[in-house]
Design an enzyme around this catalytic site. Structure first.
Site, PDB file in Angstrom:
ATOM      1  N   THR A 146    -100.995 -37.826 -98.848  1.00  0.00           N
ATOM      2  CA  THR A 146    -101.792 -38.031 -99.403  1.00  0.00           C
ATOM      3  C   THR A 146    -101.749 -39.764 -99.579  1.00  0.00           C
ATOM      4  O   THR A 146    -101.004 -40.856 -99.745  1.00  0.00           O
ATOM      5  CB  THR A 146    -101.548 -38.083-101.501  1.00  0.00           C
ATOM      6  N   VAL A 195    -101.895 -42.921-102.178  1.00  0.00           N
ATOM      7  CA  VAL A 195    -101.035 -43.483-102.500  1.00  0.00           C
ATOM      8  C   VAL A 195     -99.796 -43.368-102.083  1.00  0.00           C
ATOM      9  O   VAL A 195     -99.177 -44.288-101.816  1.00  0.00           O
ATOM     10  CB  VAL A 195    -101.002 -43.349-103.691  1.00  0.00           C
ATOM     11  N   CYS A 196     -99.138 -42.591-102.035  1.00  0.00           N
ATOM     12  CA  CYS A 196     -97.636 -41.930-101.675  1.00  0.00           C
ATOM     13  C   CYS A 196     -97.748 -42.650-100.220  1.00  0.00           C
ATOM     14  O   CYS A 196     -96.326 -43.030 -99.741  1.00  0.00           O
ATOM     15  CB  CYS A 196     -97.680 -40.485-101.188  1.00  0.00           C
ATOM     16  N   THR A 197     -98.227 -42.710 -98.945  1.00  0.00           N
ATOM     17  CA  THR A 197     -98.123 -43.232 -97.939  1.00  0.00           C
ATOM     18  C   THR A 197     -97.989 -44.461 -97.778  1.00  0.00           C
ATOM     19  O   THR A 197     -97.362 -45.380 -97.142  1.00  0.00           O
ATOM     20  CB  THR A 197     -99.722 -42.625 -97.292  1.00  0.00           C
ATOM     21  N   LEU A 234     -94.766 -45.584 -99.249  1.00  0.00           N
ATOM     22  CA  LEU A 234     -92.967 -45.230 -98.291  1.00  0.00           C
ATOM     23  C   LEU A 234     -92.992 -46.599 -97.509  1.00  0.00           C
ATOM     24  O   LEU A 234     -92.144 -47.029 -97.093  1.00  0.00           O
ATOM     25  CB  LEU A 234     -93.692 -43.887 -97.821  1.00  0.00           C
TER      26      LEU A 234
END
Length: 187
Positions: free
Chosen positions: A11, A13-15, A18
């Site tokens: 996804t 935002v998650c990318t 992290l």
């Protein structure tokens, strides 16, 4: 230790999150803090996603990411998104919100931050909180709003002013309950 959850692998935002945490991992290590991610996917899914994160952000994820497809850890830590009814997987199981748990060496949760799935976290704020907690624990002080390392701190309310003047040579009394001091640079 910092445990931080993500709604789902692959996804946007998650990318970005992290990738940024991976870039900042040396800063966390300097402070003795281990990073642990958690995502509502399998370990196999994480492997491919980690490659995408490196490609997109240029940062290599070296910290573990817990595979929590069944949301067992997410339920234990109350990381489930109860607000956004659209934040669910294909089976209708709610995804996690963007939670951050800062856990000290005694395994005490010291800070909990929760962000909605649509809002990326502020990594500088997470580092700032770690700095504040570690400074406070070491020197028996608290930190004011927007404090960063090197700024003046507040003498802890449990320390009487006379005692504070012995401990901290530069106490500025603003109010009997509000006393600022400068910590030595090597502290």
């Amino acid at each position: 230790m910092i445990l931080f959850s993500h709604p789902e692998d692959y996804t946007p935002v998650c990318t970005t999150e992290l990738g940024e945490m991976a870039r900042l991992e040396p800063e966390f290590k300097k402070r003795g803090v281990k990073l642990i991610g958690l995502s509502a996917n399998t370990l196999e899914s994480h492997e491919g996603w980690i490659s995408d994160i490196k490609e997109v952000t240029g940062s290599q994820v070296n910290f573990p990411i817990i595979g929590d497809k069944e949301r067992k850890v997410a339920y234990l830590y109350d990381m489930i998104d109860h607000q956004d009814t659209t934040n669910v997987d294909s089976k209708g199981i709610a995804f996690t919100i963007r939670s951050v748990f800062i856990i000290d060496p005694k395994k005490t949760i010291r800070t909990i931050l929760s962000y909605p799935a649509s809002t990326g976290r502020n990594s500088a704020e997470i580092l700032r909180i770690v700095d504040s907690l570690q400074t406070g624990d070491k020197h028996k002080v608290t930190t004011p709003i927007n404090w960063t390392l090197g700024d003046d701190v507040i003498v802890h309310p449990s320390i009487k002013t006379e005692q504070a003047k012995e401990i901290f040579p530069n106490v500025r009394v603003v109010k009997p309950y509000l006393r600022f001091t400068t910590l030595p640079k090597d502290a």
